[in-house]
Design an enzyme around this catalytic site. Structure first.
Site, PDB file in Angstrom:
ATOM      1  N   ARG A 198       0.822  -1.208   0.000  1.00 58.87           N
ATOM      2  CA  ARG A 198       0.000   0.000   0.000  1.00 58.87           C
ATOM      3  C   ARG A 198       0.865   1.270   0.000  1.00 58.87           C
ATOM      4  O   ARG A 198       0.495   2.279   0.615  1.00 58.87           O
ATOM      5  CB  ARG A 198      -0.979   0.003   1.184  1.00 58.87           C
ATOM      6  CG  ARG A 198      -1.765  -1.294   1.360  1.00 58.87           C
ATOM      7  CD  ARG A 198      -2.668  -1.606   0.199  1.00 58.87           C
ATOM      8  NE  ARG A 198      -3.588  -0.549  -0.093  1.00 58.87           N
ATOM      9  CZ  ARG A 198      -4.769  -0.393   0.474  1.00 58.87           C
ATOM     10  NH1 ARG A 198      -5.188  -1.241   1.350  1.00 58.87           N
ATOM     11  NH2 ARG A 198      -5.536   0.609   0.141  1.00 58.87           N
TER      12      ARG A 198
ATOM     13  N   ARG B 242      -1.871   6.153  -0.162  1.00 55.71           N
ATOM     14  CA  ARG B 242      -2.339   6.242   1.219  1.00 55.71           C
ATOM     15  C   ARG B 242      -1.863   7.524   1.861  1.00 55.71           C
ATOM     16  O   ARG B 242      -2.641   8.451   2.036  1.00 55.71           O
ATOM     17  CB  ARG B 242      -1.901   5.010   2.005  1.00 55.71           C
ATOM     18  CG  ARG B 242      -2.930   3.901   1.860  1.00 55.71           C
ATOM     19  CD  ARG B 242      -3.050   3.145   3.132  1.00 55.71           C
ATOM     20  NE  ARG B 242      -4.222   2.294   3.152  1.00 55.71           N
ATOM     21  CZ  ARG B 242      -4.338   1.237   3.929  1.00 55.71           C
ATOM     22  NH1 ARG B 242      -3.332   0.872   4.686  1.00 55.71           N
ATOM     23  NH2 ARG B 242      -5.455   0.546   3.947  1.00 55.71           N
TER      24      ARG B 242
ATOM     25  N   ARG C 247      -5.497  12.279  -7.308  1.00 53.91           N
ATOM     26  CA  ARG C 247      -6.583  11.304  -7.336  1.00 53.91           C
ATOM     27  C   ARG C 247      -7.959  11.919  -7.606  1.00 53.91           C
ATOM     28  O   ARG C 247      -8.764  11.380  -8.342  1.00 53.91           O
ATOM     29  CB  ARG C 247      -6.536  10.547  -6.010  1.00 53.91           C
ATOM     30  CG  ARG C 247      -7.785   9.919  -5.532  1.00 53.91           C
ATOM     31  CD  ARG C 247      -7.879   8.468  -5.998  1.00 53.91           C
ATOM     32  NE  ARG C 247      -8.773   7.761  -5.125  1.00 53.91           N
ATOM     33  CZ  ARG C 247     -10.093   7.905  -5.152  1.00 53.91           C
ATOM     34  NH1 ARG C 247     -10.645   8.721  -6.000  1.00 53.91           N
ATOM     35  NH2 ARG C 247     -10.853   7.220  -4.322  1.00 53.91           N
TER      36      ARG C 247
HETATM   37  O1  1CP Z   1      -4.177  -3.984   2.676  1.00 55.53           O
HETATM   38  C1  1CP Z   1      -4.233  -5.172   2.276  1.00 55.53           C
HETATM   39  O2  1CP Z   1      -4.480  -6.138   3.004  1.00 55.53           O
HETATM   40  C2  1CP Z   1      -3.943  -5.414   0.816  1.00 55.53           C
HETATM   41  C3  1CP Z   1      -4.994  -6.178   0.102  1.00 55.53           C
HETATM   42  C4  1CP Z   1      -6.197  -5.331  -0.194  1.00 55.53           C
HETATM   43  C5  1CP Z   1      -7.427  -5.342   0.460  1.00 55.53           C
HETATM   44  C6  1CP Z   1      -7.805  -6.158   1.664  1.00 55.53           C
HETATM   45  C7  1CP Z   1      -6.266  -4.396  -1.240  1.00 55.53           C
HETATM   46  C8  1CP Z   1      -5.152  -4.135  -2.174  1.00 55.53           C
HETATM   47  N1  1CP Z   1      -7.546  -3.898  -1.263  1.00 55.53           N
HETATM   48  C9  1CP Z   1      -8.278  -4.438  -0.220  1.00 55.53           C
HETATM   49  C10 1CP Z   1      -9.681  -4.131   0.054  1.00 55.53           C
HETATM   50  C11 1CP Z   1      -9.855  -2.692   0.340  1.00 55.53           C
HETATM   51  N2  1CP Z   1      -9.923  -1.746  -0.631  1.00 55.53           N
HETATM   52  C12 1CP Z   1      -9.891  -2.056   1.588  1.00 55.53           C
HETATM   53  C13 1CP Z   1      -9.817  -2.748   2.957  1.00 55.53           C
HETATM   54  C14 1CP Z   1     -11.141  -2.786   3.638  1.00 55.53           C
HETATM   55  C15 1CP Z   1     -11.151  -3.696   4.848  1.00 55.53           C
HETATM   56  O3  1CP Z   1     -10.626  -3.287   5.907  1.00 55.53           O
HETATM   57  O4  1CP Z   1     -11.672  -4.829   4.751  1.00 55.53           O
HETATM   58  C16 1CP Z   1     -10.031  -0.665   1.357  1.00 55.53           C
HETATM   59  C17 1CP Z   1     -10.126   0.434   2.368  1.00 55.53           C
HETATM   60  C18 1CP Z   1     -10.031  -0.484  -0.057  1.00 55.53           C
HETATM   61  C19 1CP Z   1     -10.083   0.808  -0.799  1.00 55.53           C
HETATM   62  C20 1CP Z   1      -8.804   1.215  -1.372  1.00 55.53           C
HETATM   63  N3  1CP Z   1      -8.039   0.434  -2.208  1.00 55.53           N
HETATM   64  C21 1CP Z   1      -8.180   2.465  -1.213  1.00 55.53           C
HETATM   65  C22 1CP Z   1      -8.682   3.641  -0.352  1.00 55.53           C
HETATM   66  C23 1CP Z   1      -9.861   4.321  -0.902  1.00 55.53           C
HETATM   67  C24 1CP Z   1      -9.642   5.442  -1.853  1.00 55.53           C
HETATM   68  O5  1CP Z   1     -10.647   5.769  -2.495  1.00 55.53           O
HETATM   69  O6  1CP Z   1      -8.550   6.058  -1.964  1.00 55.53           O
HETATM   70  C25 1CP Z   1      -7.007   2.437  -1.985  1.00 55.53           C
HETATM   71  C26 1CP Z   1      -5.994   3.532  -2.189  1.00 55.53           C
HETATM   72  C27 1CP Z   1      -6.924   1.131  -2.597  1.00 55.53           C
HETATM   73  C28 1CP Z   1      -5.859   0.670  -3.529  1.00 55.53           C
HETATM   74  C29 1CP Z   1      -5.258  -0.642  -3.283  1.00 55.53           C
HETATM   75  N4  1CP Z   1      -5.842  -1.732  -2.711  1.00 55.53           N
HETATM   76  C30 1CP Z   1      -4.941  -2.778  -2.665  1.00 55.53           C
HETATM   77  C31 1CP Z   1      -3.743  -2.347  -3.281  1.00 55.53           C
HETATM   78  C32 1CP Z   1      -2.486  -3.185  -3.436  1.00 55.53           C
HETATM   79  C33 1CP Z   1      -3.954  -1.028  -3.695  1.00 55.53           C
HETATM   80  C34 1CP Z   1      -3.093  -0.112  -4.535  1.00 55.53           C
HETATM   81  C35 1CP Z   1      -1.692   0.054  -4.272  1.00 55.53           C
HETATM   82  C36 1CP Z   1      -1.318   0.739  -3.006  1.00 55.53           C
HETATM   83  O7  1CP Z   1      -2.171   1.322  -2.265  1.00 55.53           O
HETATM   84  O8  1CP Z   1      -0.125   0.708  -2.782  1.00 55.53           O
END
Ligand code: 1CP
Length: 363
Positions: free
Chosen positions: A38, A42, A51
């Protein structure tokens, strides 16, 4: 199969000498490689600026934006790999299962998976038709990045948990009930999710990704026996079939709270197992055995402490990783949103300067 191999991106193999790829393969390195789960999207102010508002799923469908967001942490921190900016629910959302990702919550499913009939809503993923924006963005990144790009997919338990629970969960009661009360439906569900993950990972590799990580983030909620019986077989098939079409591509399997699952996870067929912060890395190395590289495992919460504490904890991870090849430095889970980016920059410098796993080892 041969067709898929022939379609591999011309850049495949371009990063064979990169420390991240070499560490995944347990080869010697000139410095211990580091990236952060992540790391994109973040804590970075440049992420928030680029974004814009709207669902993350809209952002993910814009290839130029995705390429920029993926590069931001590499440019700022000097990490040894990039993680593709996307989400684990993209494939299920793309086939129309009815998944959205809402700010502050995460994935939300309008009509959760509850009965046999819901299997009818899970058709196979056709990446060129369903997620062409993923292929396009990976292609842009393969040309732009000077470090390997890690493609990713959600692991079967974790994606199933969102579909069955309808969103994030604390106790995972509904998904556990399905696993145990309806084993036939469970089996069919996770096999389909594995097929979707496989199709997505293959499309990312063919477009130019150099390695892949399977995030089975929430698998640690399961007992070792239930993980081994109800999740591991599908996970094994995923890695085995990926190796059929993409032999030699480094693969990583990660989950949180998996201390008791590490022995089982190390038999899933990945080259690397991700370790969360709860298991000291020397103990984790013993649990996964000598044939598997480890990735981890600084506690992400401690990155909010002052630098002296972070430096001490980083050094502890490096020391426990030892000198044998096969350590990719990372956090034990994702970067927390409140993290000061300057601290992560310092962590990268410290790992590069002081990490010893595989440094100077005979290649
Ligand atoms: O954190 C981990 O365990 C990684 C695996 C994972 C999970 C569980 C990803 C990869 N996405 C998710 C589901 C998810 N998606 C959640 C967790 C919810 C929970 O607690 O059950 C959330 C909050 C999201 C939303 C999300 N995905 C955001 C934030 C929202 C936003 O609008 O900005 C973001 C930035 C992502 C991107 C994301 N998800 C996962 C990866 C590898 C990435 C992108 C790369 C990175 O952030 O480095």
């Amino acid at each position: 199969m041969a067709e898929q191999r022939a379609a591999a991106h011309p850049a495949a193999g371009r990063f064979d000498d990169a420390p991240f790829i070499r560490a995944c393969r347990r080869q010697s390195v000139d410095h211990v490689p580091v990236w952060f789960m992540r790391q994109a999207g973040r804590s970075l102010p440049e992420y928030r600026a680029a974004r814009g508002p709207g669902s993350i799923l809209d952002a993910i469908a814009q290839p130029e934006l995705v390429a920029d967001l993926t590069c931001q942490p590499v440019d700022r921190y000097g990490t040894d790999a990039a993680i593709f900016f996307s989400d684990i629910v993209v494939p299920v959302a793309a086939i129309g299962f009815g998944v959205d990702v809402t700010a502050g919550t995460g994935p939300v499913v309008a009509r959760p998976f509850r009965t046999k009939e819901d299997l009818g809503r899970l058709r196979p993923l056709e990446p060129e038709i369903d997620t062409p924006y993923v292929i396009e963005a990976v292609g842009i990144l393969a040309d732009r990045l000077a470090v390997p790009l890690i493609g990713f997919a959600g692991g079967p338990f974790t994606v199933a948990s969102y579909l069955v629970e309808g969103g994030p969960s604390k106790n995972f009661t509904r998904v556990k009930a399905l696993m145990h009360c309806e084993p036939g439906i469970w089996h069919e569900l996770i096999e389909r999710l594995c097929d979707m993950a496989l199709a997505s990972l293959r499309s990312q590799l063919d477009a130019g990704a150099s390695a892949v990580q399977v995030f089975d983030s929430w698998a640690g909620i399961l007992t070792p026996r239930h993980y081994a019986e109800l999740v591991l077989p599908a996970t094994r098939r995923l890695f085995a079939e990926l190796a059929d079409t993409h032999p030699g591509i480094p693969t990583i399997l990660f989950g949180v709270g998996t201390g008791e699952l590490l022995a089982a996870m190390s038999t899933a067929g990945s080259d690397v197992v991700g370790i969360d912060w709860r298991v000291p890395l020397d103990v984790a190395r013993r649990r996964v055995g000598p044939g598997i590289a480890v990735q981890g495992n600084l506690d992400p919460a401690l990155c909010l402490a002052n630098w002296d504490v972070v430096a001490e904890e980083t050094r502890d991870v490096l020391e426990r990783a030892g000198t044998a090849p096969g350590h990719v430095f990372n956090l034990g889970h994702g970067v927390l949103p409140e993290t000061d980016p300057a601290i992560l920059e310092q962590v990268v410098r410290l790992v590069h300067a002081e990490g010893r796993a595989g440094v100077g080892a005979p290649s």
